[in-house]
Design a protein around this motif. Structure first.
Motif, PDB file in Angstrom:
ATOM      1  N   ARG A 103      36.063 -13.236 -30.998  1.00 47.33           N
ATOM      2  CA  ARG A 103      36.287 -11.851 -30.551  1.00 47.33           C
ATOM      3  C   ARG A 103      34.959 -11.102 -30.418  1.00 47.33           C
ATOM      4  O   ARG A 103      34.736 -10.379 -29.453  1.00 47.33           O
ATOM      5  N   GLY A 104      34.067 -11.261 -31.369  1.00 43.59           N
ATOM      6  CA  GLY A 104      32.777 -10.575 -31.311  1.00 43.59           C
ATOM      7  C   GLY A 104      31.952 -10.998 -30.105  1.00 43.59           C
ATOM      8  O   GLY A 104      31.346 -10.168 -29.433  1.00 43.59           O
ATOM      9  N   LEU A 105      31.937 -12.296 -29.801  1.00 45.03           N
ATOM     10  CA  LEU A 105      31.192 -12.770 -28.641  1.00 45.03           C
ATOM     11  C   LEU A 105      31.842 -12.282 -27.350  1.00 45.03           C
ATOM     12  O   LEU A 105      31.148 -11.896 -26.397  1.00 45.03           O
ATOM     13  N   ALA A 106      33.172 -12.307 -27.297  1.00 41.65           N
ATOM     14  CA  ALA A 106      33.882 -11.860 -26.093  1.00 41.65           C
ATOM     15  C   ALA A 106      33.601 -10.387 -25.808  1.00 41.65           C
ATOM     16  O   ALA A 106      33.430  -9.993 -24.657  1.00 41.65           O
ATOM     17  N   GLU A 112      31.428  -5.554 -37.904  1.00 45.85           N
ATOM     18  CA  GLU A 112      32.251  -6.258 -38.893  1.00 45.85           C
ATOM     19  C   GLU A 112      33.729  -6.246 -38.520  1.00 45.85           C
ATOM     20  O   GLU A 112      34.459  -7.166 -38.841  1.00 45.85           O
ATOM     21  N   ASP A 113      34.178  -5.196 -37.808  1.00 48.57           N
ATOM     22  CA  ASP A 113      35.606  -5.138 -37.462  1.00 48.57           C
ATOM     23  C   ASP A 113      35.992  -6.170 -36.403  1.00 48.57           C
ATOM     24  O   ASP A 113      37.166  -6.343 -36.102  1.00 48.57           O
ATOM     25  N   MET A 114      35.022  -6.862 -35.845  1.00 51.65           N
ATOM     26  CA  MET A 114      35.302  -7.945 -34.897  1.00 51.65           C
ATOM     27  C   MET A 114      35.641  -9.242 -35.629  1.00 51.65           C
ATOM     28  O   MET A 114      36.106 -10.200 -35.014  1.00 51.65           O
ATOM     29  N   LEU A 115      35.399  -9.275 -36.924  1.00 48.34           N
ATOM     30  CA  LEU A 115      35.644 -10.486 -37.706  1.00 48.34           C
ATOM     31  C   LEU A 115      37.016 -10.403 -38.371  1.00 48.34           C
ATOM     32  O   LEU A 115      37.453  -9.328 -38.770  1.00 48.34           O
ATOM     33  N   THR A 116      37.660 -11.544 -38.490  1.00 49.98           N
ATOM     34  CA  THR A 116      38.957 -11.615 -39.145  1.00 49.98           C
ATOM     35  C   THR A 116      38.778 -11.312 -40.631  1.00 49.98           C
ATOM     36  O   THR A 116      37.948 -11.934 -41.298  1.00 49.98           O
ATOM     37  N   SER A 127      44.416 -11.603 -28.530  1.00 52.10           N
ATOM     38  CA  SER A 127      45.244 -10.686 -27.741  1.00 52.10           C
ATOM     39  C   SER A 127      44.489  -9.374 -27.572  1.00 52.10           C
ATOM     40  O   SER A 127      43.708  -8.964 -28.427  1.00 52.10           O
ATOM     41  N   GLY A 128      44.724  -8.741 -26.449  1.00 49.19           N
ATOM     42  CA  GLY A 128      44.061  -7.473 -26.177  1.00 49.19           C
ATOM     43  C   GLY A 128      42.751  -7.624 -25.429  1.00 49.19           C
ATOM     44  O   GLY A 128      42.143  -6.629 -25.048  1.00 49.19           O
ATOM     45  N   LEU A 129      42.289  -8.847 -25.230  1.00 53.69           N
ATOM     46  CA  LEU A 129      41.052  -9.044 -24.478  1.00 53.69           C
ATOM     47  C   LEU A 129      41.357  -9.074 -22.987  1.00 53.69           C
ATOM     48  O   LEU A 129      42.345  -9.678 -22.549  1.00 53.69           O
ATOM     49  N   GLY A 130      40.515  -8.437 -22.212  1.00 57.05           N
ATOM     50  CA  GLY A 130      40.682  -8.411 -20.763  1.00 57.05           C
ATOM     51  C   GLY A 130      40.074  -9.636 -20.107  1.00 57.05           C
ATOM     52  O   GLY A 130      39.473 -10.500 -20.758  1.00 57.05           O
ATOM     53  N   GLN A 131      40.208  -9.692 -18.805  1.00 61.11           N
ATOM     54  CA  GLN A 131      39.710 -10.833 -18.035  1.00 61.11           C
ATOM     55  C   GLN A 131      38.187 -10.966 -18.162  1.00 61.11           C
ATOM     56  O   GLN A 131      37.665 -12.067 -18.310  1.00 61.11           O
ATOM     57  N   ASP A 132      37.473  -9.846 -18.106  1.00 63.42           N
ATOM     58  CA  ASP A 132      36.012  -9.888 -18.227  1.00 63.42           C
ATOM     59  C   ASP A 132      35.595 -10.393 -19.603  1.00 63.42           C
ATOM     60  O   ASP A 132      34.638 -11.170 -19.732  1.00 63.42           O
ATOM     61  N   GLN A 135      36.169 -14.091 -19.790  1.00 62.99           N
ATOM     62  CA  GLN A 135      35.125 -14.795 -19.043  1.00 62.99           C
ATOM     63  C   GLN A 135      33.833 -14.823 -19.856  1.00 62.99           C
ATOM     64  O   GLN A 135      33.140 -15.849 -19.899  1.00 62.99           O
ATOM     65  N   ALA A 136      33.504 -13.725 -20.510  1.00 65.78           N
ATOM     66  CA  ALA A 136      32.307 -13.692 -21.361  1.00 65.78           C
ATOM     67  C   ALA A 136      32.439 -14.713 -22.491  1.00 65.78           C
ATOM     68  O   ALA A 136      31.479 -15.428 -22.812  1.00 65.78           O
ATOM     69  N   LEU A 137      33.626 -14.794 -23.065  1.00 67.02           N
ATOM     70  CA  LEU A 137      33.858 -15.765 -24.140  1.00 67.02           C
ATOM     71  C   LEU A 137      33.724 -17.187 -23.615  1.00 67.02           C
ATOM     72  O   LEU A 137      33.127 -18.047 -24.277  1.00 67.02           O
ATOM     73  N   GLN A 138      34.256 -17.454 -22.417  1.00 66.11           N
ATOM     74  CA  GLN A 138      34.128 -18.790 -21.818  1.00 66.11           C
ATOM     75  C   GLN A 138      32.654 -19.134 -21.582  1.00 66.11           C
ATOM     76  O   GLN A 138      32.225 -20.262 -21.827  1.00 66.11           O
ATOM     77  N   ASP A 139      31.882 -18.156 -21.143  1.00 65.26           N
ATOM     78  CA  ASP A 139      30.443 -18.381 -20.929  1.00 65.26           C
ATOM     79  C   ASP A 139      29.741 -18.732 -22.241  1.00 65.26           C
ATOM     80  O   ASP A 139      28.896 -19.629 -22.283  1.00 65.26           O
ATOM     81  N   TRP A 140      30.088 -18.024 -23.312  1.00 67.34           N
ATOM     82  CA  TRP A 140      29.516 -18.339 -24.626  1.00 67.34           C
ATOM     83  C   TRP A 140      29.914 -19.744 -25.056  1.00 67.34           C
ATOM     84  O   TRP A 140      29.085 -20.520 -25.543  1.00 67.34           O
ATOM     85  N   GLU A 141      31.180 -20.079 -24.891  1.00 69.01           N
ATOM     86  CA  GLU A 141      31.652 -21.407 -25.297  1.00 69.01           C
ATOM     87  C   GLU A 141      30.926 -22.493 -24.511  1.00 69.01           C
ATOM     88  O   GLU A 141      30.516 -23.515 -25.078  1.00 69.01           O
ATOM     89  N   ASP A 142      30.742 -22.284 -23.212  1.00 67.14           N
ATOM     90  CA  ASP A 142      30.003 -23.262 -22.390  1.00 67.14           C
ATOM     91  C   ASP A 142      28.561 -23.401 -22.876  1.00 67.14           C
ATOM     92  O   ASP A 142      28.026 -24.515 -22.966  1.00 67.14           O
ATOM     93  N   ARG A 143      27.932 -22.276 -23.199  1.00 67.44           N
ATOM     94  CA  ARG A 143      26.547 -22.299 -23.677  1.00 67.44           C
ATOM     95  C   ARG A 143      26.446 -23.072 -24.992  1.00 67.44           C
ATOM     96  O   ARG A 143      25.550 -23.892 -25.187  1.00 67.44           O
ATOM     97  N   PHE A 144      27.380 -22.807 -25.912  1.00 64.53           N
ATOM     98  CA  PHE A 144      27.375 -23.527 -27.189  1.00 64.53           C
ATOM     99  C   PHE A 144      27.617 -25.018 -26.966  1.00 64.53           C
ATOM    100  O   PHE A 144      26.992 -25.852 -27.612  1.00 64.53           O
ATOM    101  N   SER A 145      28.521 -25.358 -26.065  1.00 58.21           N
ATOM    102  CA  SER A 145      28.832 -26.774 -25.803  1.00 58.21           C
ATOM    103  C   SER A 145      27.618 -27.520 -25.255  1.00 58.21           C
ATOM    104  O   SER A 145      27.449 -28.708 -25.522  1.00 58.21           O
TER     105      SER A 145
END
Length: 164
Positions: A103-106, A112-116, A127-132, A135-145
């Protein structure tokens, strides 16, 4: 007839200079033909065992006390220890170490409120995250991968106990 041609020839072959040259030839042959010590490869890193993490079992991997730094993105646990300057103690992303950073990366937030908060509860379903943001989260995941090893998966405590 003490100086026979055979005796003269033997004396000329056994001259000191010839003995020295012959010794050098034997020495060079030895060094050239001796067996070389077996070559050894440098020791590689310790093997990484893929494992299942729950939020409480992931939390100690925060880089403190020379421990590795792990963080989770959409259920994948990455070993970000090579980027310890960013994700470890004192780094700009240190609050994500040992946690689910999705959530924090997205949202592009280090708050701190971004952490569970409830580590024993369900995982963040994003839930509650928009398309943008997705997409930002997918970009982070790709970068980490591309940069880091996946060392496990993150599941809720209730799922982790079922698999034990």
């Amino acid at each position: 007839m003490s100086d026979t041609p055979a005796a003269t020839q033997a004396a000329s072959i056994a001259s000191p200079i010839n003995l020295i040259l012959f010794s050098l030839l034997i020495l060079l042959a030895y060094f050239r033909l001796r067996p070389s010590p077996p070559s050894t490869l440098p020791k590689g890193p310790a093997p990484v065992v893929f494992r299942t993490f729950t939020p409480p079992t992931l939390q100690p991997y925060d880089g403190e006390k020379d421990r590795p730094v792990y963080l989770a993105v959409r259920g994948k646990v990455f070993d970000v220890t090579p980027g310890k300057n960013f994700y470890g103690p004192g780094g700009p992303y240190e609050n994500f170490a040992g946690r689910d950073a999705s959530r924090g990366l997205a949202c592009g937030s280090f708050d701190e409120d971004m952490l569970t908060k409830d580590l024993d509860g369900p995982l963040d379903d994003l839930s509650g995250l928009g398309q943008d943001e997705m997409q930002a989260l997918q970009d982070w995941e790709d970068r980490f991968s591309e940069k880091y090893l996946v060392v496990g998966k993150l599941v809720a405590v209730s799922e982790g106990q079922e698999g034990s």
